[in-house]
Design a protein around this motif. Structure first.
Motif, PDB file in Angstrom:
ATOM      1  N   VAL A 441      10.528  29.631  -2.392  1.00  0.00           N
ATOM      2  CA  VAL A 441      11.030  30.517  -3.448  1.00  0.00           C
ATOM      3  C   VAL A 441      10.047  31.655  -3.712  1.00  0.00           C
ATOM      4  N   GLY A 442       8.751  31.327  -3.754  1.00  0.00           N
ATOM      5  CA  GLY A 442       7.750  32.374  -3.945  1.00  0.00           C
ATOM      6  C   GLY A 442       7.729  33.369  -2.800  1.00  0.00           C
ATOM      7  N   LEU A 443       7.873  32.885  -1.570  1.00  0.00           N
ATOM      8  CA  LEU A 443       7.917  33.787  -0.425  1.00  0.00           C
ATOM      9  C   LEU A 443       9.136  34.693  -0.485  1.00  0.00           C
ATOM     10  N   GLY A 444      10.290  34.135  -0.867  1.00  0.00           N
ATOM     11  CA  GLY A 444      11.489  34.948  -0.980  1.00  0.00           C
ATOM     12  C   GLY A 444      11.364  36.020  -2.051  1.00  0.00           C
ATOM     13  N   LEU A 445      10.774  35.667  -3.200  1.00  0.00           N
ATOM     14  CA  LEU A 445      10.566  36.658  -4.257  1.00  0.00           C
ATOM     15  C   LEU A 445       9.613  37.760  -3.789  1.00  0.00           C
ATOM     16  N   GLY A 446       8.566  37.380  -3.080  1.00  0.00           N
ATOM     17  CA  GLY A 446       7.636  38.384  -2.575  1.00  0.00           C
ATOM     18  C   GLY A 446       8.281  39.326  -1.575  1.00  0.00           C
ATOM     19  N   CYS A 447       9.111  38.789  -0.679  1.00  0.00           N
ATOM     20  CA  CYS A 447       9.795  39.645   0.294  1.00  0.00           C
ATOM     21  C   CYS A 447      10.798  40.567  -0.384  1.00  0.00           C
ATOM     22  N   ILE A 473      14.626  36.343   4.767  1.00  0.00           N
ATOM     23  CA  ILE A 473      13.819  35.504   3.877  1.00  0.00           C
ATOM     24  C   ILE A 473      14.184  35.742   2.423  1.00  0.00           C
ATOM     25  N   SER A 474      14.328  37.024   2.031  1.00  0.00           N
ATOM     26  CA  SER A 474      14.587  37.338   0.625  1.00  0.00           C
ATOM     27  C   SER A 474      15.982  36.918   0.184  1.00  0.00           C
ATOM     28  N   ASN A 475      16.896  36.695   1.119  1.00  0.00           N
ATOM     29  CA  ASN A 475      18.227  36.225   0.755  1.00  0.00           C
ATOM     30  C   ASN A 475      18.516  34.833   1.333  1.00  0.00           C
ATOM     31  N   GLY A 476      18.270  34.673   2.622  1.00  0.00           N
ATOM     32  CA  GLY A 476      18.594  33.398   3.260  1.00  0.00           C
ATOM     33  C   GLY A 476      17.664  32.271   2.849  1.00  0.00           C
ATOM     34  N   ALA A 477      16.371  32.385   3.190  1.00  0.00           N
ATOM     35  CA  ALA A 477      15.423  31.304   2.898  1.00  0.00           C
ATOM     36  C   ALA A 477      15.282  31.070   1.398  1.00  0.00           C
ATOM     37  N   LEU A 478      15.368  32.125   0.607  1.00  0.00           N
ATOM     38  CA  LEU A 478      15.258  31.975  -0.841  1.00  0.00           C
ATOM     39  C   LEU A 478      16.376  31.095  -1.393  1.00  0.00           C
ATOM     40  N   TRP A 479      17.602  31.321  -0.936  1.00  0.00           N
ATOM     41  CA  TRP A 479      18.722  30.526  -1.430  1.00  0.00           C
ATOM     42  C   TRP A 479      18.724  29.112  -0.853  1.00  0.00           C
ATOM     43  N   TRP A 480      18.177  28.937   0.346  1.00  0.00           N
ATOM     44  CA  TRP A 480      18.038  27.577   0.866  1.00  0.00           C
ATOM     45  C   TRP A 480      17.107  26.759  -0.036  1.00  0.00           C
ATOM     46  N   ALA A 481      16.009  27.371  -0.457  1.00  0.00           N
ATOM     47  CA  ALA A 481      15.066  26.665  -1.324  1.00  0.00           C
ATOM     48  C   ALA A 481      15.672  26.396  -2.698  1.00  0.00           C
ATOM     49  N   VAL A 482      16.416  27.367  -3.226  1.00  0.00           N
ATOM     50  CA  VAL A 482      17.056  27.167  -4.532  1.00  0.00           C
ATOM     51  C   VAL A 482      18.075  26.034  -4.446  1.00  0.00           C
ATOM     52  N   LYS A 483      18.866  26.025  -3.396  1.00  0.00           N
ATOM     53  CA  LYS A 483      19.874  24.974  -3.242  1.00  0.00           C
ATOM     54  C   LYS A 483      19.228  23.602  -3.075  1.00  0.00           C
ATOM     55  N   ALA A 484      18.161  23.525  -2.295  1.00  0.00           N
ATOM     56  CA  ALA A 484      17.474  22.247  -2.120  1.00  0.00           C
ATOM     57  C   ALA A 484      16.859  21.774  -3.434  1.00  0.00           C
ATOM     58  N   SER A 485      16.330  22.697  -4.218  1.00  0.00           N
ATOM     59  CA  SER A 485      15.746  22.322  -5.510  1.00  0.00           C
ATOM     60  C   SER A 485      16.822  21.831  -6.470  1.00  0.00           C
ATOM     61  N   VAL A 486      17.960  22.488  -6.473  1.00  0.00           N
ATOM     62  CA  VAL A 486      19.056  22.077  -7.353  1.00  0.00           C
ATOM     63  C   VAL A 486      19.555  20.687  -6.971  1.00  0.00           C
ATOM     64  N   GLU A 487      19.737  20.444  -5.686  1.00  0.00           N
ATOM     65  CA  GLU A 487      20.199  19.125  -5.246  1.00  0.00           C
ATOM     66  C   GLU A 487      19.181  18.037  -5.551  1.00  0.00           C
ATOM     67  N   VAL A 537       8.657  44.099 -11.874  1.00  0.00           N
ATOM     68  CA  VAL A 537       9.176  42.944 -12.624  1.00  0.00           C
ATOM     69  C   VAL A 537       9.146  41.682 -11.759  1.00  0.00           C
ATOM     70  N   LEU A 538       9.546  41.796 -10.505  1.00  0.00           N
ATOM     71  CA  LEU A 538       9.554  40.619  -9.632  1.00  0.00           C
ATOM     72  C   LEU A 538       8.144  40.116  -9.339  1.00  0.00           C
ATOM     73  N   VAL A 539       7.204  41.019  -9.159  1.00  0.00           N
ATOM     74  CA  VAL A 539       5.824  40.588  -8.896  1.00  0.00           C
ATOM     75  C   VAL A 539       5.246  39.872 -10.115  1.00  0.00           C
TER      76      VAL A 539
END
Length: 593
Positions: A441-447, A473-487, A537-539
């Motif tokens: 998630v941090g990597l996705g936010l940084g990208c 990364i900013s869309n794909g990997a970020l949402w994979w991490a969010v989905k895994a965290s939610v599950e 704001v994102l940083v």
């Protein structure tokens, strides 16, 4: 209906893949280019932001309600076919919305090459007045020369939002050196007597599309002072024309709002109803593992559709000579592909049986978010992601058009990000295991922050393409991490409702707010300032997220493997009492395997 219906899983998956592919092409025909079409209608950034915010809000709130009603009354197939059929006609309502004037600036197919240097973008060449820097600084109407200091300059927003002096221009970073460019997009809403002022004023590329330069008209014949009757009557005529033009803008905005709301009400429930139907169909036969790979077909359809419709529009726009601003062919293509999707939906798998399930899963998911600080932090992160991503989805094509990008380049930039996400997917498990969900998630936010910062410094029509690689990364990997965290944080039975809440309500709410705020920031400052502000704001949120996450209470999970090892090494007398325990036996067998 048969008491024991036949389940043809292979056929259902083939139809589902085709449906996702066609729906991806359908969405790609209009969705990426909608904000650009609204700009070509003559609407300024704040009004476009309000329109798109309304669209996101309807999708976030209306889709779950329709999905619940369709499931309760067992009318999913009716809703699927009705949504597709209704969207065929509703999308064409946008074509009927008239621009505020009879001759929209983006309708011409050929630019005036003699008055425009080749280095300027084709789209902007139809809406700017160009003066060489080596020529005299003041340009006035023919036959009415005016010495320096006699005319007053100012800026007028295209939608009448703001007026301010134009003396404090900004240095352009996207125009060729030696030229001063002033957009006259907003000047078409004023009197024809008002004309562009290029006396040493330079705007940023994004700001040039949102403001209009104008100078006071020269003294008319028979008047030697600004207060003479001839000039007073001319000023009154200009005011009347300005009032009529603003009235035309309001009419265009209201008609666009009504068409967009009606269209979104029909098309918003389609994706969620289709996903729920297919998941329950596969869940009856315990084949939900094959459901997880279907999203790739939608991305493939979007990649092919966004490039295909861009190429078709570029080739057929001038051949067909359509009325209205450029881009109406996007809506015709959307209607055509929607008709094809309607035919596929006839065979789309919909469960004929109904399992008894609790009807308050969404309420449980909402209470779960409110009671877990980790989910609250994740929800705030997704909300900010939606707000920042909406500025890219809404206004990046504006910025690219100001730098001379064609629609084909815009479509290719979108396809590049989608294909990167598909190519990164085989490394999903490795990425989440090496970096952990929080690190991803941090990597996705940084990208995403790096992309926004890069967008603010675009210098050419092709310069956006390298940054699109980061979308994987900013869309794909970020949402994979969010989905895994939610599950991982969801309780049994709330995984899908909780995921739908994050992707629909929370992300959609952030996109709605980001569209409104982004429109006003782009109008008041520039698109470059908007992207830089989003990056900051994102940083700041990334630093806060990484500092708060380790301090949150972590759930202590039971390690069944460790328990089995301890049980195997236990030689106490209690072991004989546990030999007959069926749960222990089952866990031992699973561990041995």
């Amino acid at each position: 209906m048969s008491a024991n219906p036949q389940w043809d899983i292979s056929r259902a998956l083939r139809v589902a893949r085709l449906f996702h592919l066609v729906c991806g092409v359908r969405d790609a025909c209009v969705t990426p280019f909608l904000a650009l079409y609204l700009r070509r209608l003559g609407l300024a950034a704040p009004w476009v932001g309000i329109l798109l915010a309304t669209k996101h809000l309807i999708a976030a709130l209306w889709a779950p309600c329709c999905a619940f009603l369709a499931k309760s009354y067992r009318r999913r197939r009716v809703l699927l076919m009705g949504s597709l059929l209704g969207s065929v006609g509703a999308s064409l309502l946008m074509v009927l919305v008239p621009p505020p004037d009879e001759d929209p600036p983006y309708r011409s197919c050929k630019a005036n090459d003699r008055a425009t240097p080749t280095a300027l973008p084709p789209a902007a060449a139809r809406t700017v007045t160009v003066a060489s820097a080596r020529q005299p600084a003041s340009r006035h109407a023919p036959g009415a020369p005016s010495p320096p200091g006699e005319s007053r300059t100012g800026t007028l927003d295209a939608a009448g939002f703001r007026t301010a002096p134009a003396g404090s221009g900004h240095q352009s970073s996207g125009r060729p050196p030696g030229y001063a460019v002033r957009s006259v997009e907003g000047a078409r809403t004023t009197s024809p007597v008002l004309h562009a002022d290029t006396s040493g004023v330079k705007d940023t590329p994004g700001e040039g599309a949102l403001k209009a330069g104008w100078t006071a008209p020269p003294l008319l014949a028979g008047g030697t002072a600004p207060g003479s009757p001839a000039n007073l009557s001319a000023a009154q005529g200009n005011a009347r024309t300005l009032g009529l033009s603003l009235e035309g803008l309001r009419r265009t905005f209201l008609l666009s709002l009504g068409s967009l709301v009606f269209w979104e009400l029909l098309t918003a429930p389609l994706e969620q109803v289709a996903d729920d139907s297919l998941y329950e169909y596969l869940d009856f036969v315990d084949a939900t593992d094959r459901y997880r790979s279907l999203w790739i077909w939608r991305l493939l359809g979007m990649s092919a559709g966004v490039c295909g419709i861009s190429a078709l529009v570029g080739q057929l726009e001038c051949v067909l000579r359509t009325n209205g601003p450029r881009g109406v062919l996007h809506f015709y293509g959307y209607s055509l592909v929607s008709t094809l999707a309607l035919l596929v939906s006839i065979a789309f798998p919909v469960p004929v049986c109904r399992r008894r399930e609790p009807s308050c899963k969404m309420v449980k998911a909402l209470s779960l978010v409110g009671g877990d600080p980790r989910l609250i932090l994740l929800a705030l992160t997704v909300f900010l992601i939606g707000a920042a991503s909406s500025t890219v989805q809404n206004f990046l094509f504006w910025y690219m058009e100001d730098h001379g990008s064609s629609e084909l380049v815009m479509g290719f930039s979108v396809a590049l990000g989608l294909l990167g996400e598909i190519l990164l997917h085989p490394f999903k498990a490795t990425l989440l295991r090496k970096l952990s969900r929080v690190g991803t998630v941090g990597l996705g936010l940084g990208c995403l922050a790096a992309q926004l910062l890069y967008y603010s410094f675009l210098w050419s029509w092709w310069s956006v393409l390298p940054a699109q690689i980061l979308s994987a990364i900013s869309n794909g990997a970020l949402w994979w991490a969010v989905k895994a965290s939610v599950e991982d944080l969801a309780t049994p039975g709330t995984e899908r409702p909780l995921g739908a809440m994050f992707r629909g309500h929370i992300y959609g709410g952030g996109s709605s707010l980001g569209s409104v705020v982004g429109g006003f920031v782009a109008s008041s400052f520039s698109l470059a300032v908007l992207y830089q502000a989003c990056c900051v704001v994102l940083v700041l949120w990334l630093a806060l997220f990484l500092s708060i996450q380790p301090r949150l209470p972590q759930e202590q999970k039971i390690n069944y493997s460790k328990l089995l090892v301890m049980e195997a090494s236990d030689t106490s007398d209690s072991e004989q009492g546990t030999e007959g325990d069926w749960l222990v036996k089952a866990m031992r067998e699973e561990y041995s395997e």
